[in-house]
Design a protein around this motif. Structure first.
Motif, mmCIF file in Angstrom:
data_model
loop_
_atom_site.group_PDB
_atom_site.id
_atom_site.type_symbol
_atom_site.label_atom_id
_atom_site.label_comp_id
_atom_site.label_asym_id
_atom_site.label_seq_id
_atom_site.Cartn_x
_atom_site.Cartn_y
_atom_site.Cartn_z
ATOM 1 N N ASN A 2 0.846 -1.188 0.000
ATOM 2 C CA ASN A 2 0.000 0.000 0.000
ATOM 3 C C ASN A 2 0.886 1.244 0.000
ATOM 4 O OD1 ASN A 2 -1.200 2.261 1.697
ATOM 5 N ND2 ASN A 2 -3.025 1.033 1.253
ATOM 6 N N LYS A 3 0.576 2.210 -0.882
ATOM 7 C CA LYS A 3 1.454 3.373 -1.024
ATOM 8 C C LYS A 3 1.501 4.248 0.230
ATOM 9 C CE LYS A 3 -1.490 6.768 -3.378
ATOM 10 N NZ LYS A 3 -1.564 7.595 -4.590
ATOM 11 N N TYR A 4 0.440 4.258 1.023
ATOM 12 C CA TYR A 4 0.435 5.072 2.243
ATOM 13 C C TYR A 4 1.308 4.434 3.330
ATOM 14 C CZ TYR A 4 -3.196 7.541 -0.201
ATOM 15 O OH TYR A 4 -3.874 8.263 -1.144
ATOM 16 N N GLY A 7 4.792 5.004 2.260
ATOM 17 C CA GLY A 7 5.196 6.381 2.538
ATOM 18 C C GLY A 7 5.561 6.590 3.992
ATOM 19 N N ALA A 68 3.134 9.873 -0.549
ATOM 20 C CA ALA A 68 2.129 8.946 -1.085
ATOM 21 C C ALA A 68 1.063 9.703 -1.871
ATOM 22 C CB ALA A 68 1.501 8.138 0.051
ATOM 23 N N SER A 71 2.599 11.126 -5.146
ATOM 24 C CA SER A 71 3.100 10.145 -6.122
ATOM 25 C C SER A 71 2.069 9.786 -7.179
ATOM 26 C CB SER A 71 3.576 8.874 -5.410
ATOM 27 O OG SER A 71 2.483 8.179 -4.826
ATOM 28 N N ASN A 73 -0.929 7.839 -9.178
ATOM 29 C CA ASN A 73 -1.256 6.428 -9.394
ATOM 30 C C ASN A 73 -0.158 5.646 -10.097
ATOM 31 O OD1 ASN A 73 -3.785 6.634 -8.177
ATOM 32 N ND2 ASN A 73 -4.687 7.430 -10.060
ATOM 33 N N LEU A 75 2.940 4.129 -9.873
ATOM 34 C CA LEU A 75 3.913 3.746 -8.842
ATOM 35 C C LEU A 75 5.104 3.001 -9.432
ATOM 36 C CD1 LEU A 75 1.428 2.674 -6.027
ATOM 37 C CD2 LEU A 75 2.529 4.891 -6.396
ATOM 38 N N TYR A 136 10.851 5.077 -0.614
ATOM 39 C CA TYR A 136 9.475 4.953 -1.119
ATOM 40 C C TYR A 136 9.463 4.168 -2.437
ATOM 41 C CZ TYR A 136 4.751 6.279 -2.553
ATOM 42 O OH TYR A 136 3.433 6.262 -2.959
ATOM 43 N N THR A 137 10.401 4.479 -3.320
ATOM 44 C CA THR A 137 10.505 3.762 -4.600
ATOM 45 C C THR A 137 10.673 2.262 -4.356
ATOM 46 O OG1 THR A 137 11.442 5.692 -5.716
ATOM 47 C CG2 THR A 137 11.832 3.542 -6.740
ATOM 48 N N VAL A 140 7.303 0.706 -2.795
ATOM 49 C CA VAL A 140 6.124 0.576 -3.658
ATOM 50 C C VAL A 140 6.385 -0.350 -4.841
ATOM 51 C CG1 VAL A 140 5.018 2.745 -3.004
ATOM 52 C CG2 VAL A 140 6.531 2.686 -5.001
#
Length: 142
Positions: A2-4, A7, A68, A71, A73, A75, A136-137, A140
């Motif tokens: 999950n991106k959050y 993050g 997040a 960024s 959609n 990813l 983060y990269t 995700v």
């Protein structure tokens, strides 16, 4: 992932790196008048422990959710540039809003370290941004 959540984890990692750099700065005797934890503590009743928690919450949750949201959609790209931009924005807010709230001049120029405050904190925020974006990269893309 999950991106959050990614993050928040990336923000936590970047905050650890920045906090270590701030510790090393103090251990080397550099800019001893700039102690962000003590500055936060002075506005939160004097507890350095609570100030440290606040520092990590800002770095982890604030910046983590920020990257997040920013960024989008897509990813499947590298977010280091976005992290640097977010770090720069955080530095600018710190220099023009937070420093005056802490009783310092904008950019901290009234502090004994003078012009070194904005220069050093900019470098710290850029390093923070690189770590934020890189972490983060990686997270995700899992």
């Amino acid at each position: 992932m999950n991106k959050y959540i990614a993050g928040i984890i990336a923000g936590f990692i970047a905050t650890i790196v920045m906090s270590l750099l701030l510790m090393f700065k103090s251990m080397m005797g550099l800019m001893l008048d700039f102690d962000i934890i003590a500055m936060i503590a002075s506005k939160m009743g004097g507890s350095k422990a609570i100030a440290l928690v606040a520092h990590f919450m800002i770095g982890s949750i604030g910046y983590g959710i920020g990257i997040a949201l920013a960024s989008g959609n897509n990813l499947h790209r590298n977010f280091v540039g976005l992290g640097i931009g977010i770090g720069f924005a955080g530095w600018l807010v710190m220099m023009v809003a937070v420093m005056p709230i802490m009783g310092k001049a904008m950019f901290g120029l009234d502090m004994p370290s003078g012009v070194m405050i904005p220069i050093a904190t900019l470098m710290l925020h850029i390093v923070f941004g690189v770590v934020l974006g890189k972490a983060y990269t990686k997270l995700v893309h899992k």
